[in-house]
Design an enzyme around this catalytic site. Structure first.
Site, short mmCIF file in Angstrom:
data_model
loop_
_atom_site.label_atom_id
_atom_site.label_comp_id
_atom_site.label_asym_id
_atom_site.label_seq_id
_atom_site.Cartn_x
_atom_site.Cartn_y
_atom_site.Cartn_z
N CYS A 8 0.84 -1.19 0.00
CA CYS A 8 0.00 0.00 0.00
C CYS A 8 0.88 1.24 0.00
O CYS A 8 1.76 1.38 0.86
CB CYS A 8 -0.91 -0.02 1.23
SG CYS A 8 -1.86 1.50 1.46
N HIS A 60 -17.67 5.24 13.92
CA HIS A 60 -17.03 6.56 13.95
C HIS A 60 -15.64 6.53 13.32
O HIS A 60 -15.14 7.58 12.88
CB HIS A 60 -16.95 7.07 15.39
CG HIS A 60 -18.25 7.61 15.90
ND1 HIS A 60 -18.89 7.13 17.02
CD2 HIS A 60 -19.04 8.60 15.42
CE1 HIS A 60 -20.01 7.80 17.22
NE2 HIS A 60 -20.13 8.70 16.27
N HIS A 70 -7.59 10.62 6.44
CA HIS A 70 -6.58 9.70 6.95
C HIS A 70 -6.88 8.29 6.42
O HIS A 70 -8.01 7.82 6.52
CB HIS A 70 -6.56 9.71 8.48
CG HIS A 70 -6.10 11.01 9.04
ND1 HIS A 70 -6.13 11.30 10.40
CD2 HIS A 70 -5.58 12.12 8.44
CE1 HIS A 70 -5.66 12.51 10.61
NE2 HIS A 70 -5.32 13.03 9.42
N CYS A 83 -6.76 -0.11 4.89
CA CYS A 83 -6.59 1.16 4.18
C CYS A 83 -7.91 1.53 3.52
O CYS A 83 -8.42 0.78 2.67
CB CYS A 83 -5.48 1.05 3.13
SG CYS A 83 -5.26 2.59 2.19
N CYS A 86 -7.28 2.37 -0.42
CA CYS A 86 -7.05 1.19 -1.26
C CYS A 86 -8.14 0.14 -1.10
O CYS A 86 -8.21 -0.80 -1.91
CB CYS A 86 -5.70 0.56 -0.91
SG CYS A 86 -4.29 1.64 -1.16
N CYS A 157 -45.97 -2.83 30.12
CA CYS A 157 -45.23 -3.05 31.36
C CYS A 157 -44.80 -4.51 31.48
O CYS A 157 -43.75 -4.80 32.06
CB CYS A 157 -46.06 -2.63 32.56
SG CYS A 157 -47.65 -3.49 32.70
N HIS A 623 -50.46 -4.42 36.79
CA HIS A 623 -49.22 -3.76 36.39
C HIS A 623 -48.04 -4.65 36.78
O HIS A 623 -48.03 -5.27 37.85
CB HIS A 623 -49.10 -2.40 37.08
CG HIS A 623 -47.88 -1.63 36.68
ND1 HIS A 623 -47.66 -1.20 35.39
CD2 HIS A 623 -46.80 -1.22 37.40
CE1 HIS A 623 -46.51 -0.55 35.33
NE2 HIS A 623 -45.97 -0.55 36.55
#
Length: 892
Positions: A8, A60, A70, A83, A86, A157, A623
């Protein structure tokens, strides 16, 4: 993989980086969303120290590359470099190869395996400490995790309470948090992905106050219409549905082969082991009676061919894998003659006999208090040279699902190379759900007339316990009843220590304040000896009559997490009622030794409470809330939809429990984890590195009894990596230094040992062949069926079972990996005037003679069922289930 050999050009932009720095970064988190590893990515640009998450989260790291241009990034778990420009993997050691290396670097390179044209993997040994010590080292940092509420999105619930209870079961939650790469499925609605995302949100370091489980709720509604709408639902039913779907999506086929010819014969008689989770989950009271009109062997033969698909194994592959299959067997196999002799002495030894069934991997679904049993044994006629249980052998499958056709038609042609005529076996599956929640019960019934004993091994996912009333408690606690139970080998030991003084004090207390019901009482009532008489007489297979009998059961194998369901709701024809009796339960030290079968392999029978689901209100409205113990700080919290509040232990003990989750308690398991951590700290350089299953490593971290090491979840039967798993092998394995592997292997056994990963060439070749076969069969069928559709008045029409056709369709569409068995028309055939005709209302389809001959030449089977032009209209239609198969076969 040819692109891997190219250098690379962007390697020149890499700054000075050391392995120690990367390992240090791997203990950090994403700089944007703060999510922790594994599989964080570090930017390698000179002067850039960015660390971001990967595709399993927000990705991210890719966003950072797009914003900053980068190019190179390194995976901090595997140390593999990618990369972006590439679009390929590159190797830093290519850039460094022209430079002199120190002895330290040479040693490091010696320890790491190289990537070749077949798949190899670089996983640094130092990362293992992070994988093993998460519970030990990060407790202070993560003490606030897991305290996230769930928003009520319309009378949900019941779902929120159930999800919070499951969320606080460490073995399951750690699987989804630490082994997220294993949660892969092509099945809809991909509920495991929704559940994994929900667990990540709940246990995130920067957790929100509450999350909205919309995706998971939509997925549940899509698979079960019961949960559509806004009416109150049952939390226990939701749990069963959720775990059943998770099992179906996450189940993996168990790589099992015959050890020798004798074992092969026994396995053919007994069929294959099948987890209860492969079907709908049922509790221990969910069985139903069977029809005794047909013989037991006929029912069993039909059941043995049920379920997903039939697997076809190559004999050479079977022989090549004998040695490492032996390593998987538990060391607790009992001599058959030994427990046949014990069996003749007393009823308790029938449980030993069932151990033999277990060792032959027989698991069946539970039928509590039902009068239908398998493996009939006459105590007076037992020979010592054989085991009738194995010869009768069988399994019983009881389910609320409709019966599926399965008997294989044996009168078919043999077509070499396409469909071998040898008996096919059922696939065997396991999943994280089955590993955690599945247990086994031994049920025995003795006919009091002929002394024949019927033994059944039953697999359960939860125990549905009755809540005994005042009279039932008096009977359970009475001294006379204790004696009879102890003599019968039942659960009377649970009350044996109780003296007369304690009994009278308990009696007078219950007279004034009502009976005090404990969880032990409910367990004793469930496992108590049951006299089968009157309207509940036992149908004895030997006597061929209804006889008085005695039934009792015990637990053969306790699950890692025991789910207990208290039967508070009674549903009558016109109304429903709720039992509001308070049942006291221990927070720690639930001793289940009195209910354990003799010679059971289970070593740990003490449980600690993890969570409890409570219901407030009536049977028609109410509940749900959950009380859960946070595993990081050992404090109890109340989860009431989006509200989370710390509570005292007394509050939990006073709760009206409905569903309880108990976890095996083991100080020894914690000591083992600490020993391994110490070994990591004193790790010495080794020449070999070993790969171990990440899934088993999760068991080691969270199970009290992790069992033998099993590396078969990332290996094929030939010892290589299956081609379909090669692309994500780094999610399946962790590399161990030799001293750690040696310790774990000597302690737990199992295997096989793996220090080199490669894509299996044999599997790759077989996969290419099967793809060619799929294409040929599919194209030929479409061509023949198109001609059939264009034919106005065919002279003869052939009928084919739609059940078999769906299996074939799944195979040619690549939904199922293995081809179906021989064509099975037995379920749609009926004998009429000495001829085979189509059964009225049969689930069948119509195909041309050419199509029938094509399929029959490949798969064989039958019988042949035809419809001719001179038959009546009603007979030719055959019922609502018949259909002409569309040429496209459901949008191929």
């Amino acid at each position: 993989m040819s692109s891997l050999v190219c250098d690379c050009p962007h390697l020149e932009s890499v700054g000075e980086v050391t392995k120690e720095e990367l390992i240090k970064k791997s203990h950090g988190s994403c700089q944007d969303c703060r999510v922790r590893g594994p599989n964080l990515w570090a930017c390698l640009e000179n002067g850039c120290s960015y660390v971001g998450c990967g595709e399993s989260h927000v990705d991210h790291s890719t966003l950072h590359s797009q914003d900053t241009k980068h190019c190179l990034t390194v995976n901090l778990t595997t140390l593999r470099v990618w990369c972006y420009t590439c679009s390929k993997e590159v190797f830093l050691d290519r850039k460094l190869s022209t430079q002199p290396t120190s002895a330290k670097l040479q040693d490091s390179h010696t320890q790491e395996s190289k990537m070749s044209s077949s798949l190899t993997l670089k996983i640094p040994a130092a990362v293992v400490s992070e994988n093993l010590d998460i519970e030990l080292e990060e407790e202070d940092e993560l003490k606030t995790r897991g305290l996230t509420g769930l928003k009520n999105i319309g009378n949900t619930c019941y779902m929120n309470a159930a999800l919070q209870a499951l969320s606080n079961c460490p073995p399951l939650t750690h699987y989804f948090l630490d082994c997220g790469g294993l949660a892969r499925t092509d099945k809809k609605p991909a509920l495991c992905k929704s559940y994994q995302k929900l667990m990540s949100d709940i246990w995130h370091k920067n957790r929100p106050g509450f999350v909205i489980p919309t995706n998971l709720f939509q997925g549940i509604k899509s698979v079960n219409p019961t949960f559509r709408g806004y009416s109150q639902q049952d939390a226990q039913e939701f749990l069963r549905c959720l775990m059943d779907v998770l099992h179906e999506e996450l189940k993996e086929q168990i790589v099992e082969v015959e050890e020798d010819a004798q074992t092969g014969i026994v396995e053919e008689n007994l069929d294959e082991d099948k987890s209860q989770s492969d079907n709908d989950f049922h509790s221990c009271d969910s069985g139903s009676s069977s029809d005794h009109a047909e013989s037991e062997s006929r029912k069993l033969s039909e059941e043995l061919t049920e379920s997903t698909m039939l697997i076809h194994e190559d004999q050479k592959d079977v022989e090549s894998c004998k040695t490492w299959q032996k390593e998987k067997k538990f060391s607790n196999n009992l001599n058959q003659n030994h427990f046949l002799q014990d069996f003749e002495k007393n009823i308790q030894s029938t449980i030993e006999e069932s151990e033999c069934l277990k060792q032959e991997t027989v698991k069946v679904q539970i039928q509590s208090k039902a009068a239908d049993f398998t493996a009939e044994v006459n105590m007076n006629d037992l020979p010592t040279s054989q085991t009738p249980l194995l010869n009768e052998g069988a399994t019983t499958h009881l389910s609320s699902s409709p019966p599926k056709p399965g008997a294989v038609w044996t009168g078919h042609k043999k077509v070499p190379g396409l469909c071998p005529a040898k008996k096919r076996k059922q696939k065997k599956y396991h999943s994280v759900i089955a590993d955690i929640f599945d247990g086994t019960i031994v049920s025995s019934v003795q006919c009091l007339t002929c002394d024949r004993v019927s033994v059944t091994l039953e697999t359960f996912q939860d125990l549905s316990l009755p809540i005994p009333g005042k009279e039932d408690l008096a009977k359970l606690h009475s001294s006379s009843h204790q004696s009879s139970l102890v003599k019968a080998g039942s659960c009377g030991e649970a009350y044996a220590p109780q003296g007369w003084i304690a009994f009278f004090l308990e009696y007078f207390k219950s007279w004034f304040w009502g009976p005090t019901v404990t969880l032990q009482d409910c367990l004793a009532a469930f496992f108590a000896r049951d006299e089968l008489k009157g309207d509940n007489m036992y149908s004895c297979e030997k006597c061929k009559k209804l006889r008085n009998g005695v039934k009792f059961c015990k637990v053969q194998k306790f699950p890692e997490i025991l789910c207990i369901h208290l039967k508070r709701f009674r549903h009558e024809l016109m109304f429903s009622t709720k039992i509001g009796t308070h049942v006291s339960f221990p927070l720690e030290g639930l001793d289940l030794q009195p209910f354990l079968a003799k010679d059971s392999p289970s070593q740990i029978v003490t449980y600690d409470l993890l969570s409890v689901i409570c219901h407030h209100g009536t049977a028609s409205s109410g509940h749900y809330i959950a009380y859960c113990r946070n595993n990081l700080n050992n404090l109890w919290y109340e989860f009431d939809d989006q509200s989370v509040t710390e509570v005292s232990e007394a509050t939990v003990q006073n709760a009206e429990a409905y569903v309880l989750f108990y976890r095996k308690a083991s100080e020894e398991a914690q000591k083992e984890r600490r020993r391994v951590s110490c070994l990591l700290n004193i790790m010495e350089p080794s020449l070999l590195q070993f790969y171990i299953s990440r899934q088993w490593l999760n068991k080691f971290k969270t199970f009290a009894e992790p069992g033998p090491i099993s590396n078969n979840d990332f290996l094929c039967i030939h010892g290589g990596v299956p081609p379909r798993k090669a692309s994500f092998i780094e999610d399946l394995v962790v590399m161990l230094p030799q001293n750690i592997w040696d310790y774990l292997y000597s302690r737990y056994g199992g295997g096989p040992a793996v220090n080199h990963l490669y894509v299996c060439y044999t599997c790759q070749t077989e996969m290419e062949k099967i793809e060619k076969r799929r294409k040929m069969e599919l194209e030929t069928f479409i061509r023949l069926n198109k001609a059939f559709q264009e034919e106005e008045s065919p002279a003869v029409i052939y009928c084919i079972s739609m059940q078999w056709f769906r299996e074939w369709e799944g195979f040619v569409k690549s939904k199922d990996s293995d081809p179906p068995g021989p064509i099975d028309n037995t379920k749609i055939a009926a004998a009429k005037c000495g001829h085979i005709t189509l059964r009225q209302g049969a689930d069948s389809g119509q195909i041309s003679e050419e199509t029938w001959l094509f399929l029959q030449s490949i798969y064989g089977g039958g019988p042949e069922i035809t419809l001719r032009q001179n038959v009546t209209l009603a007979e030719s239609e055959g019922g609502h289930a018949e259909e002409k198969i569309d040429v496209e076969t459901r949008n191929i």
